[in-house]
Design a protein around this motif. Sequence first.
Motif, short mmCIF file in Angstrom:
data_model
loop_
_atom_site.label_atom_id
_atom_site.label_comp_id
_atom_site.label_asym_id
_atom_site.label_seq_id
_atom_site.Cartn_x
_atom_site.Cartn_y
_atom_site.Cartn_z
N LEU A 82 -1.99 13.09 -3.03
CA LEU A 82 -1.17 13.08 -2.20
C LEU A 82 -1.03 12.34 -0.91
CD1 LEU A 82 1.84 14.43 -2.52
CD2 LEU A 82 0.74 16.66 -1.60
N MET A 83 -1.60 13.12 -0.73
CA MET A 83 -1.68 12.76 1.05
C MET A 83 -2.28 11.42 1.73
SD MET A 83 -0.67 13.62 3.85
CE MET A 83 -0.71 16.02 3.64
N GLU A 84 -3.26 10.87 0.79
CA GLU A 84 -3.66 9.49 1.67
C GLU A 84 -2.70 8.80 0.71
OE1 GLU A 84 -7.81 8.45 0.47
OE2 GLU A 84 -8.78 10.17 1.26
N ASN A 85 -2.18 8.35 -0.59
CA ASN A 85 -1.24 7.72 -0.52
C ASN A 85 0.16 7.50 0.30
OD1 ASN A 85 -2.20 6.44 -3.47
ND2 ASN A 85 -1.95 7.67 -3.98
N MET A 86 0.65 8.94 0.54
CA MET A 86 1.57 8.42 1.13
C MET A 86 1.66 7.90 2.67
SD MET A 86 3.80 12.59 0.44
CE MET A 86 2.88 13.57 1.63
N GLN A 87 0.08 8.71 2.94
CA GLN A 87 -0.03 7.53 4.40
C GLN A 87 -0.30 6.62 4.22
OE1 GLN A 87 -4.21 9.96 4.82
NE2 GLN A 87 -2.96 10.95 6.79
N ILE A 88 -0.93 5.80 3.72
CA ILE A 88 -0.57 3.96 2.88
C ILE A 88 0.97 3.89 3.05
CG2 ILE A 88 -1.44 2.65 1.39
CD1 ILE A 88 -3.77 4.18 1.23
N GLN A 89 1.27 4.23 2.11
CA GLN A 89 2.76 3.62 1.69
C GLN A 89 3.52 4.05 3.22
OE1 GLN A 89 2.78 6.53 -1.27
NE2 GLN A 89 4.89 7.23 -0.88
N ASN A 90 3.30 4.72 3.81
CA ASN A 90 4.40 5.60 4.99
C ASN A 90 4.25 4.48 6.29
OD1 ASN A 90 5.80 7.28 3.52
ND2 ASN A 90 4.54 9.50 5.19
N ASN A 91 2.62 3.87 6.22
CA ASN A 91 2.81 2.96 7.18
C ASN A 91 2.40 2.04 7.78
OD1 ASN A 91 0.98 5.31 8.86
ND2 ASN A 91 -1.26 4.94 8.14
N LEU A 92 2.76 1.33 6.11
CA LEU A 92 3.68 0.42 5.40
C LEU A 92 4.89 -0.07 5.75
CD1 LEU A 92 0.77 -0.55 3.11
CD2 LEU A 92 0.63 -2.29 5.13
N ILE A 93 5.79 0.57 4.89
CA ILE A 93 6.88 0.65 5.51
C ILE A 93 7.73 1.03 6.27
CG2 ILE A 93 9.01 1.49 4.05
CD1 ILE A 93 7.36 2.15 1.52
N ASN A 94 6.71 1.78 6.95
CA ASN A 94 7.96 2.16 8.76
C ASN A 94 7.81 1.01 9.33
OD1 ASN A 94 9.13 4.04 10.10
ND2 ASN A 94 7.10 4.52 11.44
N GLU A 95 5.90 1.11 9.37
CA GLU A 95 5.94 -0.30 10.21
C GLU A 95 6.33 -1.74 10.22
OE1 GLU A 95 4.81 0.58 13.24
OE2 GLU A 95 4.38 2.84 12.73
N ALA A 96 6.60 -2.27 9.04
CA ALA A 96 7.18 -3.12 8.36
C ALA A 96 8.36 -3.25 8.66
CB ALA A 96 7.30 -2.88 6.21
N HIS A 97 9.63 -2.15 8.75
CA HIS A 97 11.18 -1.88 9.03
C HIS A 97 10.50 -1.54 10.63
CE1 HIS A 97 14.84 0.39 9.92
NE2 HIS A 97 14.03 0.32 10.05
N ARG A 98 10.18 -1.32 11.15
CA ARG A 98 10.38 -0.74 12.72
C ARG A 98 10.10 -2.66 13.41
NH1 ARG A 98 8.12 2.38 16.54
NH2 ARG A 98 6.60 1.21 16.43
N LEU A 99 9.30 -3.28 12.94
CA LEU A 99 8.24 -4.39 13.66
C LEU A 99 9.37 -5.55 12.93
CD1 LEU A 99 4.82 -3.85 13.92
CD2 LEU A 99 6.64 -3.86 15.01
N GLY A 100 10.39 -5.47 12.11
CA GLY A 100 11.04 -6.38 11.51
C GLY A 100 10.93 -7.71 10.49
N VAL A 101 10.32 -6.75 9.86
CA VAL A 101 9.14 -7.25 8.02
C VAL A 101 11.16 -7.59 7.43
CG1 VAL A 101 8.39 -7.70 6.67
CG2 VAL A 101 6.69 -6.59 9.00
N ASP A 102 11.49 -8.22 6.34
CA ASP A 102 13.23 -7.82 5.69
C ASP A 102 13.22 -7.52 4.83
OD1 ASP A 102 14.60 -7.27 8.11
OD2 ASP A 102 15.25 -10.42 8.43
N LYS A 103 11.51 -8.12 3.55
CA LYS A 103 11.12 -7.92 2.58
C LYS A 103 9.63 -6.70 2.04
CE LYS A 103 11.51 -10.41 -1.18
NZ LYS A 103 13.14 -10.81 -1.69
N PHE A 104 9.84 -6.07 1.65
CA PHE A 104 9.04 -5.62 1.08
C PHE A 104 9.20 -5.25 -0.30
CE2 PHE A 104 6.17 -1.32 1.17
CZ PHE A 104 5.37 -1.33 2.43
N ILE A 105 7.93 -5.66 -0.32
CA ILE A 105 7.63 -4.99 -1.85
C ILE A 105 6.73 -3.25 -2.49
CG2 ILE A 105 7.93 -5.74 -4.60
CD1 ILE A 105 8.12 -8.81 -3.37
#
Length: 319
Positions: A82-105
Amino acid sequence: MIDKDSIIYIAGHNGMVGSAIWRTLAAQGYLNIIGASSKELDLRKQKDVRDYIRKTKPDVIIDAAAKVGGILANNDFPYQFLMENMQIQNNLINEAHRLGVDKFIFLGSSCIYPKLAPQPLKEEYLLTGPLEPTNEWYALAKITGVKACESIRKQFDKDFVSLMPTNLYGTHDNFDLNSSHVMPAMIRKFYEAKQNNNAVVVLWGTGTPKREFLFVDDMAKAVVYALENQLPDYLYNVGTGEDLTIKELATKIQKIIGHTGEIIWDDTKPDGTPRKLMDVSKMHNIGWKHQVDLEDGIKKTYKWFLENIENFKTNQLKG
Ligand SMILES: NC(=O)c1ccc[n+]([C@@H]2O[C@H](COP(=O)([O-])OP(=O)(O)OC[C@H]3O[C@@H](n4cnc5c(N)ncnc54)[C@H](OP(=O)(O)O)[C@@H]3O)[C@@H](O)[C@H]2O)c1
């Protein structure tokens, strides 16, 4: 728009799926594919993920990093799943969004759907009933990933999309019997039993559940399809749309490997969901379809297994 010079960051590029995506992109002439191993970049650490994305400035992020495993591993380590998967994806998704990455799969899994949802599973069945208890931890993490991407898509109009693969198998699969999925576990068990004078093979469960399997290179092609096209919706199933019983799968693998001994089904072990077949019409309707049939895929996987036996570090092969 994505072109061959775009910087494409594959998180989890050493894994079965990530490495297949890397090979497929490289073969198609993409020039700036990047990745970092978990030793170089622990995706559970938010600041490190932020620094990496800031430094490398990817145009696209493909999230193929996750803590992955079969029923046994999910059962023994619910908190990590539960936790590690949420940490991994939250960090990637949120930082991608904050830093202006427009495409995420984002790659999820078919276990996001309710245990008793009608078959084949349609994308719209998400969150319509209770999950399969043996892997609900992993499923819950994946559901939050899908919803995080959907919310960014909805609120900020960015091309964040989620692909839900069915059971995947193929080259670079995990053949460690403590954490492997059903297909590599069977390949290893039949191989070892054949080496051991065709000894009895004990397999988990009753053999009656039905499952669908997709060769990992086909999955990689679906990801490349999502990369090169702006998909109109937020969630897509990726599979073959065909299933078979675990018993039928065992017989197929046994024949390909040439094991002639007995198979015993240990029905004290859990079966998991009775059936899990994806409705893949949404992907078919936009132009993607799998190419490798099951028999061919198993042969390719077994060939890779034989070529790489020496490299397996844990759970040494016997016989
Ligand atoms: N395999 C399947 O049947 C299947 C089915 C449906 C969906 N999926 C999804 O497809 C994706 C990839 O699965 P897979 O089968 O390729 O798994 P895998 O072979 O286990 O690869 C996972 C990758 O994630 C990386 N990773 C894990 N924890 C990390 C961390 N804390 N920091 C950095 N990297 C980390 C690992 O990196 P290192 O190697 O560098 O340690 C590894 O390369 C996952 O999202 C999974 O949920 C897989």
